[in-house]
Write an enzyme that holds these catalytic residues in place. Structure first.
Site, PDB file in Angstrom:
ATOM      1  N   ASN A  10      -4.722  -2.466   7.341  1.00 36.59           N
ATOM      2  CA  ASN A  10      -4.962  -2.017   5.969  1.00 36.59           C
ATOM      3  C   ASN A  10      -3.736  -2.387   5.142  1.00 36.59           C
ATOM      4  O   ASN A  10      -2.693  -1.761   5.268  1.00 36.59           O
ATOM      5  CB  ASN A  10      -5.201  -0.496   5.966  1.00 36.59           C
ATOM      6  N   LYS A  12      -3.309  -2.104   2.014  1.00 37.36           N
ATOM      7  CA  LYS A  12      -3.153  -1.222   0.847  1.00 37.36           C
ATOM      8  C   LYS A  12      -2.867  -2.079  -0.395  1.00 37.36           C
ATOM      9  O   LYS A  12      -3.427  -3.155  -0.521  1.00 37.36           O
ATOM     10  CB  LYS A  12      -2.084  -0.168   1.125  1.00 37.36           C
ATOM     11  N   HIS A  95     -10.205   7.051   2.710  1.00 31.70           N
ATOM     12  CA  HIS A  95      -8.802   7.038   3.162  1.00 31.70           C
ATOM     13  C   HIS A  95      -8.091   8.225   2.508  1.00 31.70           C
ATOM     14  O   HIS A  95      -8.400   8.582   1.365  1.00 31.70           O
ATOM     15  CB  HIS A  95      -8.141   5.713   2.752  1.00 31.70           C
ATOM     16  N   GLU A  97      -5.360   8.461   1.104  1.00 30.99           N
ATOM     17  CA  GLU A  97      -4.762   8.139  -0.200  1.00 30.99           C
ATOM     18  C   GLU A  97      -5.823   8.220  -1.295  1.00 30.99           C
ATOM     19  O   GLU A  97      -5.534   8.597  -2.430  1.00 30.99           O
ATOM     20  CB  GLU A  97      -4.105   6.750  -0.141  1.00 30.99           C
ATOM     21  N   GLU A 167      -6.995   9.510  11.072  1.00 32.73           N
ATOM     22  CA  GLU A 167      -5.664   9.265  10.509  1.00 32.73           C
ATOM     23  C   GLU A 167      -5.082  10.598  10.036  1.00 32.73           C
ATOM     24  O   GLU A 167      -5.366  11.027   8.897  1.00 32.73           O
ATOM     25  CB  GLU A 167      -5.757   8.318   9.314  1.00 32.73           C
ATOM     26  N   GLY A 173       2.464   6.505   7.173  1.00 27.24           N
ATOM     27  CA  GLY A 173       3.672   5.981   6.524  1.00 27.24           C
ATOM     28  C   GLY A 173       4.897   6.850   6.724  1.00 27.24           C
ATOM     29  O   GLY A 173       5.903   6.666   6.047  1.00 27.24           O
ATOM     30  N   SER A 213       1.342   5.407  11.398  1.00 26.82           N
ATOM     31  CA  SER A 213       2.624   4.935  11.943  1.00 26.82           C
ATOM     32  C   SER A 213       2.472   4.188  13.272  1.00 26.82           C
ATOM     33  O   SER A 213       3.312   4.332  14.169  1.00 26.82           O
ATOM     34  CB  SER A 213       3.617   6.102  12.068  1.00 26.82           C
TER      35      SER A 213
HETATM   36  P1  13P Z   1       0.886   3.359   8.372  1.00 28.94           P
HETATM   37  O1  13P Z   1       0.534   2.534   9.594  1.00 28.94           O
HETATM   38  O2  13P Z   1       1.789   2.647   7.421  1.00 28.94           O
HETATM   39  O3  13P Z   1       1.352   4.733   8.744  1.00 28.94           O
HETATM   40  O4  13P Z   1      -0.482   3.565   7.542  1.00 28.94           O
HETATM   41  C1  13P Z   1      -1.611   4.010   8.206  1.00 28.94           C
HETATM   42  C2  13P Z   1      -2.767   3.894   7.288  1.00 28.94           C
HETATM   43  O5  13P Z   1      -2.863   4.605   6.317  1.00 28.94           O
HETATM   44  C3  13P Z   1      -3.790   2.873   7.602  1.00 28.94           C
HETATM   45  O6  13P Z   1      -4.927   3.065   6.848  1.00 28.94           O
END
Ligand code: 13P
Length: 253
Positions: A10, A12, A95, A97, A167, A173, A213
């Site tokens: 992803n 983003k 997601h 976010e 997740e 992150g 992560s």
């Molecule tokens: P990270 O791998 O940067 O923690 O992000 C995970 C994520 O949100 C994938 O959709």
């Protein structure tokens, strides 16, 4: 039933058209064609059309990071699942976010899952508890609610095309990640809930991946977890070399 391992990157809101194209060029050069792992990347919306012409889908497929649930109409700024059809195979939905920054509701997410399926795209439904919910010991209930709300009104046949991405919000992150040994409990909750809604066969068919992560260093530990079908990777997927290393770890053949 054997479920194919799925490794999803992803990106983003990162990588310009030029950067994305170079990345995919590198990836297709480096990745061996193997049938046991499905590799998917989710670039920004703007780049999807051009990248869809560049990729070889035997090596890597595309996912959108979001879609709107109506097929057309006066919805300024939105991109419907109906326009993504033919360009991408998957679409990430719900997601954290989008849930937390863009205030997407359970209803939005449910409608988006339905729109994806209606337009023959495979939804990657993201679920996961926040740090606060985890502290309160509410993980099980949160996951159950998100599954029930996200998958309402779909059929047992459609569930075959759905991917569930666990997740935990606190792991995204943050560098802090769910211990692979703790995932068994979560996988059980998810499959029990799918069994409850759609039956045992459906629960065995649905793929469940982990995100939060994930790195080159911890990927193998997750890939060894029984019942886990792959990874959804944010930060580490932005580097073609690291992403390729993770995909290689997923190959069993
Ligand atoms: P990270 O791998 O940067 O923690 O992000 C995970 C994520 O949100 C994938 O959709």
């Amino acid at each position: 039933m054997t479920r194919k391992t799925l490794i999803i990157g992803n990106w983003k809101m990162n990588l310009t058209m030029h950067e994305a194209s170079l990345y995919l060029h590198k990836l297709m050069e480096q990745l061996p064609v193997r049938r046991d792992v499905e590799v998917v990347v989710a670039p920004t919306m703007l780049t999807l059309q051009s990248l869809s012409l560049q990729i070889k889908r035997r090596i890597v497929k595309l996912a959108a990071q979001n879609c709107y649930w109506r097929d057309h109409g006066p919805y300024t700024g939105e991109v419907p699942a109906s326009h993504l059809h033919g360009m991408v195979d998957y679409v990430i939905i719900g997601h954290s976010e989008r849930r937390h920054i863009f205030m997407e509701s359970d209803k939005d997410i449910r409608f988006k899952v339905q729109a994806a399926l209606r337009n023959r795209l495979q939804p990657i439904l993201c679920i996961g508890e926040t740090a606060h919910e985890r502290t309160l010991g509410e993980t099980r209930e949160v996951l159950q609610d998100q599954i029930v709300n996200g998958l309402a009104n779909i059929t047992a046949e459609e569930i075959d095309h759905v991917v569930i991405a666990y997740e935990p919000v606190w792991a995204i992150g943050s560098g802090e990640y769910a211990q692979p040994s703790d995932l068994a409990k979560v996988l059980k909750v998810i499959r029990q809930q799918i069994t409850h809604l759609f039956g045992k066969e459906a629960a065995e068919a649905v793929r469940v991946v982990y995100g939060g992560s994930v790195s080159v260093d911890n990927a193998s530990d997750y890939l060894a977890v029984a019942g886990l079908d792959g990874l959804l990777i944010g930060g580490a997927s932005l580097d073609a070399y690291q992403f390729t290393e993770i995909v290689k770890k997923a190959h069993k053949e």
